[in-house]
Every structure is written in structure tokens, then in C-alpha cells.
Enzyme design. Structure first.
Site, PDB file in Angstrom:
ATOM      1  CD  GLU A   9     -11.982 -39.437  -4.763  1.00 45.76           C
ATOM      2  OE1 GLU A   9     -11.693 -39.126  -3.287  1.00 45.76           O
ATOM      3  OE2 GLU A   9     -10.914 -40.057  -5.343  1.00 45.76           O
ATOM      4  CG  ASP A  58     -25.118 -31.694  -3.713  1.00 45.18           C
ATOM      5  OD1 ASP A  58     -24.043 -31.702  -4.360  1.00 45.18           O
ATOM      6  OD2 ASP A  58     -26.305 -31.444  -4.159  1.00 45.18           O
ATOM      7  CG  HIS A  59     -23.351 -27.479  -4.576  1.00 45.85           C
ATOM      8  ND1 HIS A  59     -23.875 -28.721  -5.214  1.00 45.85           N
ATOM      9  CD2 HIS A  59     -22.971 -26.950  -5.762  1.00 45.85           C
ATOM     10  CE1 HIS A  59     -24.116 -28.598  -6.508  1.00 45.85           C
ATOM     11  NE2 HIS A  59     -23.539 -27.595  -6.880  1.00 45.85           N
ATOM     12  CG  HIS A 109     -13.746 -35.855  -6.696  1.00 43.65           C
ATOM     13  ND1 HIS A 109     -12.817 -36.057  -7.461  1.00 43.65           N
ATOM     14  CD2 HIS A 109     -12.450 -36.072  -5.631  1.00 43.65           C
ATOM     15  CE1 HIS A 109     -11.369 -36.115  -7.543  1.00 43.65           C
ATOM     16  NE2 HIS A 109     -11.368 -36.134  -6.172  1.00 43.65           N
ATOM     17  CG  HIS A 141      -8.864 -32.061  -5.328  1.00 46.83           C
ATOM     18  ND1 HIS A 141      -8.076 -32.302  -4.306  1.00 46.83           N
ATOM     19  CD2 HIS A 141      -9.438 -33.218  -5.747  1.00 46.83           C
ATOM     20  CE1 HIS A 141      -8.181 -33.485  -3.896  1.00 46.83           C
ATOM     21  NE2 HIS A 141      -8.837 -34.289  -4.807  1.00 46.83           N
ATOM     22  CG  HIS A 173     -11.782 -34.342  -0.989  1.00 46.05           C
ATOM     23  ND1 HIS A 173     -11.595 -35.829  -0.592  1.00 46.05           N
ATOM     24  CD2 HIS A 173     -11.375 -34.024  -2.210  1.00 46.05           C
ATOM     25  CE1 HIS A 173     -10.970 -36.267  -1.651  1.00 46.05           C
ATOM     26  NE2 HIS A 173     -10.943 -35.578  -2.537  1.00 46.05           N
ATOM     27  CB  CYS A 176      -5.218 -36.224  -3.322  1.00 48.45           C
ATOM     28  SG  CYS A 176      -5.603 -37.051  -4.908  1.00 48.45           S
TER      29      CYS A 176
END
Lengths: 149, 149, 149, 149, 149, 149
Positions: free
Chosen positions: E138, E92-93, E54, E52, E27, E46
Site C-alpha cells: 500500500e 487502476d485509476h 495510493h 485519499h 479509497h 485513513c
């Protein structure tokens, strides 16, 4: 020694105190009045007739006013001793379906187990200390929480 | 794409890759040729006749040269599938004494279990990938490690 | 001050010292000289063109003799500063495919990443201190380990 | 009972067994023959004259052949008792600089502490069981490892 | 089978049940109607334009009365399937800014993400089961909690 | 940018945001107006005159409406800076009995410590952000929780 537990105007602070304990037990989900097929359909692998087992983690949280004399809500050694005597001595390295009087006849789901532990612990606490919350982990991914409601 | 796995002069880097998996099982320690009293004396609560159980965590580590084409030592999805097929499918939500062919007749201590898992996994890996290490946690405080020695 | 690091007959103890650090980064697995379909077939969801990301945990282990004067192998503040300057400053809150010079042209698998970090760190340590091992966690279930072999 | 610890042709499997223990202690880094300023410069906040403290986690790993009779390398209850008697009884809820005979005169860095624990434990193990590795966590981010080298 | 979920006088126990799930995503924080400099000033690293990512951990907690027939509040396999279908399959991914319809136009802070997940899950639960709480990690140091208020 | 924090009819979502921080400190339980024997009887090993210590983990949770402009309840960097300035700078690598002005004269039980930290932090938060909860871990098995009651 300064009075430390006052929150202004003589109101004493109410703090929650938790002891985390551990036990390992075998169990099997299912109802004795259902067929193996019915139990299999509802409870899946958890109804394996030859049992399976878990490492349970249990967080026992009590709440009360901070005692001005000791700075404790409740001595954690006393809490640990109470939990060991009333819960761990009966369930650790035991079979929850077969070995535990106070679970007799109950389907040992995590929900039923946490309610039964609540019923064991709540009468054993001294005046001024309330059982606030139990959190019971069955696996690192699943846990239940009960507050006596 | 730059060749990334060389360590100078064409030497390929050798990396260890680990997948952590989880299973829950019942068991009981003891020897069938010993009396209950003997088993109790040696294995204590772990010999409870009605079983007990654990959440096991298993770290499966393989080692090999990093493939220049993919940047992988071994695809972790393949490793996971191998471990699920050869180990987890047999032990998860099962009784290690009663339900597992490849543990038949073995006292299911963590030591014996980790050696048996090694024997299951090591022939199943492709050429160029070696089973390097197994770490098996029985509780958050106890674990064993086996490297095939 | 008694000499503490001797192991009898003047042999100094060799201890491994680890600092665990954390970074968060985006990446995408794949080769630029492959089609999206080929990358999808080999790398699955990890080749999502719009990236995905992880919280990485990195254990940096150095080894050496315990200094008789300080009782340290290597001051962990110095180790942390070295890792922050040479690794974290470049990768934390960055894209491993696009933003990092020393990963340029490499497919950022965990294997390739750990080897590249090794190459960054090993020349930066003082005499008498060796980079012993890197362990890099990509998820709580997957990690790689590299010892410079 | 099938012989379980054989690895073919009568070779017994060699397994490493770990018990993780916990203690809480105060300490202060520094040398008595240095000035406070010198200690401050080298050891920073860790040399605070009024002490600070940690929750230490210690993984004690022993190795040996799996006993054919019990399936154990070493009974973990015995290992725990040995560690409690020789280490925890002396350091838990104590001051590492002031209260521990076998640390007397040593600067209690994690390196020096792990070597001293090794020296306590290694003579106390029975024949056939070797102390293999100690891992000592001072914080969740820092740990040392010692293998007797 | 004894009725187990009664708390005296026919009142059924109300228990909270949690399933912990995991996803990895990329994100970037920022507003499309702000300049890169403004986004940099408010969101710091951020807002890195190249993204980047998480490893997110999500605790999904539902509450309800314990069913007298099954001993369950809600079958955790059903809860897991619901969360996988409505949340994990989409995030996810993936890239939270680009790939997720139900986050479109939202700045993917952890706060906005947890509220959006609540809005996805709450209509999908059966009668008698309420979404009680979402906890979204996070990083290992930062998490948010939402209870529908 | 879509307004994301509305929960229907203009009601803004109220989210709890947590930052987890760490400190290491020495302490000793006891009352200065009690004899060592009395302190020993009530506080056991925790009253060791030469101190002991812990790694404390502190979860600081604030609550508020999600800001429509930023998607934040409160910038976690600001929360971290506030906690570092008002709490960690005073207690990390310090002695809780001797070195901390705002604990002076208090018996540093975990209960008294968490109430004192609450009193430090609550006036330092901006309008619209409330201190919601503090959770303070003294060991991996013991923690206290305070909500300002």
C-alpha cells in the site's frame, strides 16, 4: 560471552541468511527442434535469433542453526565466494545458450535457470547449512523462486 | 479555473517532466577493426564474442512552460508513445550491434547509446518542448547522462 | 576544530542537501469549466469523477554554504519540520482538489502541484539557504522537477 | 567504425558517466571544543558518544567528451579502482572520526564528508575528464550533492 | 533438447513464478454503519471523507511444475493478461469504495483488498497452476501477504 | 457492511501484515574472550576496533485472522508504536555492543540481532496476533530472516 543462539531449553535458533548477487547475460528462448515460427509463436520477442539480455539479481538463501561460537549461520563471505565460483564466473557477461556447460541443451527460461543454479549450489554447502531458497529476478517486474521441491 | 502556471508578472513556470522506460537488450563492446585480443584488453568481459546483455532503464526528461489550459508541460502518454515508437520498438529484446539500424557501425557503449537516443528523440518533440536530459542505467551501479552538449 | 568548509582562499563550499518525504493523496485531473467528455478526452483515466490517488515521493533540495561551526548547510530536522508543517500536514491523506486551500481552483497535475509546493516553501527558508530543486514522483515511472525558473 | 561521438561539424558529445559505490562506517557528529550538552542540543541523537553508523551510497559522476576510439568517456573499471583506492579503502568498515587521516579534525557531517571526498578525487582524474558531481546518501531519505562550487 | 525440469527419478521441479503489477486508486477506510467520529477514532486520517489514495504494487505468485516442452510454469504474458483483465481493469485509476463491483460493501483495508483479489484470480488459473501467494504494497513501508489460508 | 473476511463456511482469512522500519547503528563483530587477531581472522573488517555501522531495514510481519469489524489483522499504527518502543528506541543511533541492555554480552551479528528482536517483540503482541517473520537487512546485499524456529 553469553550463549546467544539458544531459544530456551538448549534449542538453537534456526535462521535464514541471504546474499544478493548480480550478473548480466545474453540469452534466447526457444527449442532447437522447433522451427523459428514455432519458437516465435510460443516465446515471442524472447526468441529473437540475435539474442537479447538481462541484468539478473539472485538472492541465495541458506538456513541453519546459529553457531554459538561465531554468531553466524554461515559466513556470508564464504557464501559469496561459493556463488561467485560456481555460478557467477560461468554466467556473468556470458551467453546462457552458448557459453555455459551446465546449461547446455536447456532452454534458458528463468525457471530452468533457477533449477540449474540450485543443482550447482546445493552439493557445495557444508554440513549443517542447507540451501533454503533461490529467488531469481529477470527484470524488475518478473522473478522466480525455487526451494528444491 | 485560476491561472496556475504564472510565476508573477505573467512569467510562466518552466518544469521538467520525466518518463522512465525499460528495455532488455544484448550487446558486445568492441571495434570491428581491432583484433579480438585488442578488444579483450580494452573492453574485458564486455567484449565476449557470444554477447551479454542488460536491463536498461532510461529516464527521458523534457522541459517546457506549463500549459495554462491543461496544467501539463507535455502529456506523458504522448511522451511514452514517442519513446516507444522511436526507441523501444527498435531496441527492446534486440541485439544492439546487429538489429538496430540507427546504431549500425557504432560501438554500443552506454555513452554512444545515449547520444544516439538523443538524436532520435530531439527532432520528434513539438514546439515549446525541449529534450532536457537523458539518463541511461546499464546496471544498478552504472549510468550515463546526456544533455545534448 | 579545523575549518572544514573552506575551498581554498576562504571560499566556502556550496553544498545541496536533500530530504525525501512521502505523502498519499487522492486527486482528479480536469477543468471545472470543461464538460466531462472534454476532460475525458484530454485527461483520460486521470479524470475519473470518483477520484484516484497516489503515493507521492518529494525530494526537497536546499543549497547553501557549509556552516563552519556546525558542518551543516541546514539542519535536516528543521527542513523536515518545515516541509511537514507547510506541505505534508495539508496534503497527506487528503484530496488535492477538495481539501487543500493553496491548491484551490488549480488542476492538480504534478506540474501544478510542484510549482505550488515551491511557492509554499521558498519564503520559509532562513537567510543563506535557497530552495534549489523539488523533484516530485507521482508513480515509480513519472516525476517532475522544478527549480523556480 | 563510424565516428560516433560527433554532434555535427566535428563537435564531440560531452557525456556524464556515474559509478555508484557503497560503504559502511561509524561516526559521531559534534565538536571537540563543545561540551556534550552543547553537542547534544545541536546534533541530537547524532552526537551519541558511543557512535552510530550508516550504509552510505556514493554516486561519483565524471564528465568529458566521448573518446572516438573506445566510445568511452572514462573506463568505469578505472573509475571504480580510483574510488576504491582513494576513498573506500579508507572509509569502508571504519570510524569516520577516528580512522581516516583525511577527515582528521573534521566534524563528519555528510556535507563535510562529500567535500573531503571531492578533494581526494578531483586531482586523481586524467586530463580531459572532470569530476562533475558527487551525490552521497546517508540514509534512504537524506542525501547531499556537491559540484565543486 | 535435454529434459530439464526433472529433479532425478522423474520428479518434476516445482517453481514459483511472480509477476509484479502496479495500480493507482483512491479509497477511504470506514464502516457505513459507524458515525464519522467512530470511523475517525479507529481509522484516523485513513477515514478522511474526501478520500485519499495510493500507488499499489501487487506481486502475483503462481506455482507449478516446470513444463518440459516450454521450460515455463506459466507464460508470464498470460499471467499478466489475466491480472490486467480481472483486477487492474477494475481498480487502476478508480475509487475502491465506489467503482469496483467486487469490493462493494467491503471496507477497503489492504487485508480485505488482498483477499478479494485472491478470490478473483484463483478460479481463473489453468489446471496444474496454483495461485501461491499475493503480496500487496500500500506504501513503501506497509504490505500484506495472503496465501489462501 | 458485508462480512468480508470469511473464506466460505465461516472460515476467516488469515493474512500476514508487515511494517518496514529503519534504524542506524554502530557495531563491531567479535568475542571479548578472543584476541584481536582471532577476531580479525574470523570477522575480518567487521571486527574493526573503532566500530563501523549500518542503516538497518527491518520488516516486522504479524499474522492473524482479519477482524470482521475493522478489516484489520492488527492496526499498523499499533504495530509501529510497539516496534518503536521495544526496539527502535533502544537501537536507533546507538552502539549495538555498548548501548543496548538486551544485547549485552551478545556478539551483534545480524543473526543474533534478529533473534534478540524476536524475543523482544513476540510477548508484546495481543491475543490472536502472532509474530510471523522478521527480515533484517544489514546492507542492500545481505539480509537474515527468522520465524521463531
Amino acid at each position: 560471552m553469553t550463549r546467544t543462539s539458544e531459544q530456551g531449553e538448549g534449542k538453537l535458533a534456526r535462521v535464514k541468511v541471504t546474499r544478493r548477487v548480480h550478473f548480466s547475460a545474453a540469452h534466447r528462448l526457444g527449442r532447437e527442434d522447433w522451427t523459428p515460427e514455432e519458437n516465435r509463436r510460443v516465446f515471442g520477442d524472447c526468441s529473437n535469433p540475435n539474442w537479447h539480455g538481462h541484468n539478473y539479481e539472485l538472492d541465495v538463501t541458506v538456513a541453519g542453526e546459529v553457531d554459538e561460537s561465531t554468531g553466524f549461520v554461515y559466513d556470508l563471505k564464504d557464501l559469496r565466494d561459493t556463488v561467485e565460483r560456481l555460478v557467477l564466473a560461468d554466467v556473468d557477461h556470458r551467453n546462457l545458450n552458448l557459453d555455459v556447460d551446465w546449461l547446455h541443451g536447456r532452454n534458458p527460461t528463468t525457471e530452468n535457470l533457477v533449477v540449474a543454479i540450485w543443482q550447482r549450489l546445493t552439493p557445495a554447502l557444508p554440513a549443517g547449512v542447507q540451501l533454503e531458497r533461490l529467488v531469481l529476478w529477470e527484470t524488475p517486474r518478473n522473478y522466480v523462486e525455487y526451494c528444491g521441491e
